[in-house]
Design an enzyme around this catalytic site. Structure first.
Site, short mmCIF file in Angstrom:
data_model
loop_
_atom_site.label_atom_id
_atom_site.label_comp_id
_atom_site.label_asym_id
_atom_site.label_seq_id
_atom_site.Cartn_x
_atom_site.Cartn_y
_atom_site.Cartn_z
N LYS A 1 -32.64 14.59 37.55
CA LYS A 1 -32.63 15.72 36.80
C LYS A 1 -33.28 15.86 35.54
CE LYS A 1 -28.62 17.50 38.93
NZ LYS A 1 -26.98 18.05 38.89
N GLN B 1 -21.95 17.25 34.70
CA GLN B 1 -22.13 16.50 36.12
C GLN B 1 -20.70 16.35 36.89
OE1 GLN B 1 -24.88 16.26 37.64
NE2 GLN B 1 -24.12 15.39 39.54
N ASP C 1 -25.49 25.75 36.26
CA ASP C 1 -25.01 25.48 37.49
C ASP C 1 -24.40 26.74 37.99
OD1 ASP C 1 -25.15 22.99 38.27
OD2 ASP C 1 -23.57 22.00 37.03
#
Ligand code: GUN
Length: 294
Positions: free
Chosen positions: A52, A95, A118
Site C-alpha cells: 500500500k 491494518q 477502508d
C-alpha cells in the site's frame, strides 16, 4: 477462458490516479496523504502494508506509517484522535487483524468517517447499504472495478459469495444487490453454517470465494461458463521459492479455470485492485469529494 488481469487493470487505474494527483496540485490543491497504522508482527499484514505504501509513492501520494510492536487500546485511540484532527491527513487505515486485546469495533468506531478510506465505520457501511455517498471497502470496490473493466454483466445474474467477512463478503453482498451498475444481481451469501454449499455454488453465474481456505472451490462446485473471483490469499510453505512460501487462492485454479468464462489468478487478480481502490478512496477525500456525516 479469459484471465481477469488485476495487475494490469490496477496499473491503468493507478496511472489515471497519478494524473489526477498532478492536476490537483497544479490547480492549487493538496497532495493526498494516507496514514497507515500497523500493529504487531503478522507477516502478511506487513507485506500488504508495504504494498500500500509503495503504491502511494507510485501515484504521488504522501504516506505516513505508524507502526507499533504492541499498543494499549487507549493509546491507539489517542493516536487515531490525533490523525482525525490533523488536516494534512486525508485517509486513515488501521491494518487488520489487530491483537486480541484490542476491540476492533471500538477502534473502527473512532476513525472519523470521512477519513475512513477502508469504509469499515458503521456510518460508511450504513450509507453504502442505502446507496448514499460513502467510502466503500477497498476489496469489494476493487472487484466491482474489475467486473466493470471487463464489461461483465451483473444485472439479473446469480452471484454466490462464499464468506461473510467484514472486509469482503458482507459488503460485497450489499454492493452486488444494490440498484446500480455493477450490481442488480441476485445474491446468495454463504458462510460456515451454510448447508449444501456445493449445490449453491453450482448455481452461480458469478462465484466469489473469500474464505481464506486454499482449494476450497473445486471443479464440481462450479457451473460451466461461470465468472470466478478468487479473493483468497493464503501462504503455504514452499522451500523451492525465494520467499519460502507461495500464495494460494480459495479456488483450485488448475481444475476450475477450464470451466470458467472468466477467472482471477492468485496472485495478480483481486489483490492489486484492492490497493487501487484504496488509493481512489483517498484521492476523493483530498479532492473534497466525499461528504460523510460524522
Ligand atoms: N486486512 C485484510 N484486508 C484488509 C483491508 O482491506 N483493510 C485493512 N485495514 N485491513 C485488512
Amino acid at each position: 477462458m479469459i484471465l481477469l488481469d488485476g495487475k494490469s487493470t490496477a496499473a491503468a487505474i493507478q496511472e489515471r490516479l497519478s494524473q489526477q494527483v498532478h492536476m490537483l496540485q497544479v490547480s492549487g490543491g493538496k497532495v493526498p496523504h494516507l496514514a497507515v497504522i500497523l500493529i504487531g508482527d503478522d507477516p502478511a499484514s506487513h507485506t500488504y502494508v508495504a504494498a500500500k505504501l509503495k503504491a502511494c509513492q507510485e501515484v504521488g501520494f504522501q504516506s505516513t506509517l505508524m507502526q507499533y510492536a504492541n499498543i494499549r487500546e487507549a493509546a491507539l485511540l489517542r493516536h487515531i484522535e490525533q490523525v482525525n484532527e490533523d488536516p494534512t491527513i486525508d485517509g486513515l487505515i488501521v491494518q487488520l487483524p489487530l491483537p486480541q486485546h484490542v476491540d476492533v469495533q471500538e477502534i473502527i468506531y473512532h476513525i472519523r468517517p470521512e477519513k475512513d478510506v477502508d469504509g469499515f465505520h458503521p456510518m460508511n457501511y450504513g450509507c453504502m447499504a442505502r446507496n448514499l455517498p460513502a467510502h466503500v471497502p477497498a476489496t469489494p470496490l476493487g472487484i466491482l472495478a474489475l467486473l466493470d473493466h471487463y464489461q461483465i454483466e451483473t444485472s439479473g445474474k446469480h452471484c454466490v459469495i462464499v464468506g461473510r467477512s467484514r472486509t469482503v463478503g458482507a459488503p460485497l453482498s450489499i454492493l452486488m444487490s444494490r440498484n446500480s451498475d455493477p450490481g442488480n444481481a441476485t445474491v446468495t451469501l454463504c458462510h460456515s453454517h451454510t448447508q449444501h454449499l456445493d449445490q449453491l455454488t453450482r448455481q452461480a453465474d458469478i462465484l466469489v470465494a473469500a474464505v481464506g481456505q486454499p482449494r476450497l472451490i473445486t471443479a464440481g462446485m462450479v457451473k460451466e461458463g461461470a465468472v470466478v473471483i478468487d479473493v483468497g490469499i493464503t501462504r503455504e510453505s514452499d522451500t523451492t521459492r525465494k520467499l519460502g512460501y507461495r500464495l494460494l487462492g480459495d479456488v483450485d485454479f488448475a481444475q476450475v479455470a477450464p470451466r470458467c468464462s472468466y477467472i482471477t489468478p492468485v496472485p495478480g487478480g483481486v489483490g492489486p485492485m484492492t490497493i487501487a481502490a484504496l488509493l481512489s478512496n483517498t484521492l476523493r477525500v483530498a479532492q473534497n469529494q466525499v461528504y460523510v456525516p460524522s
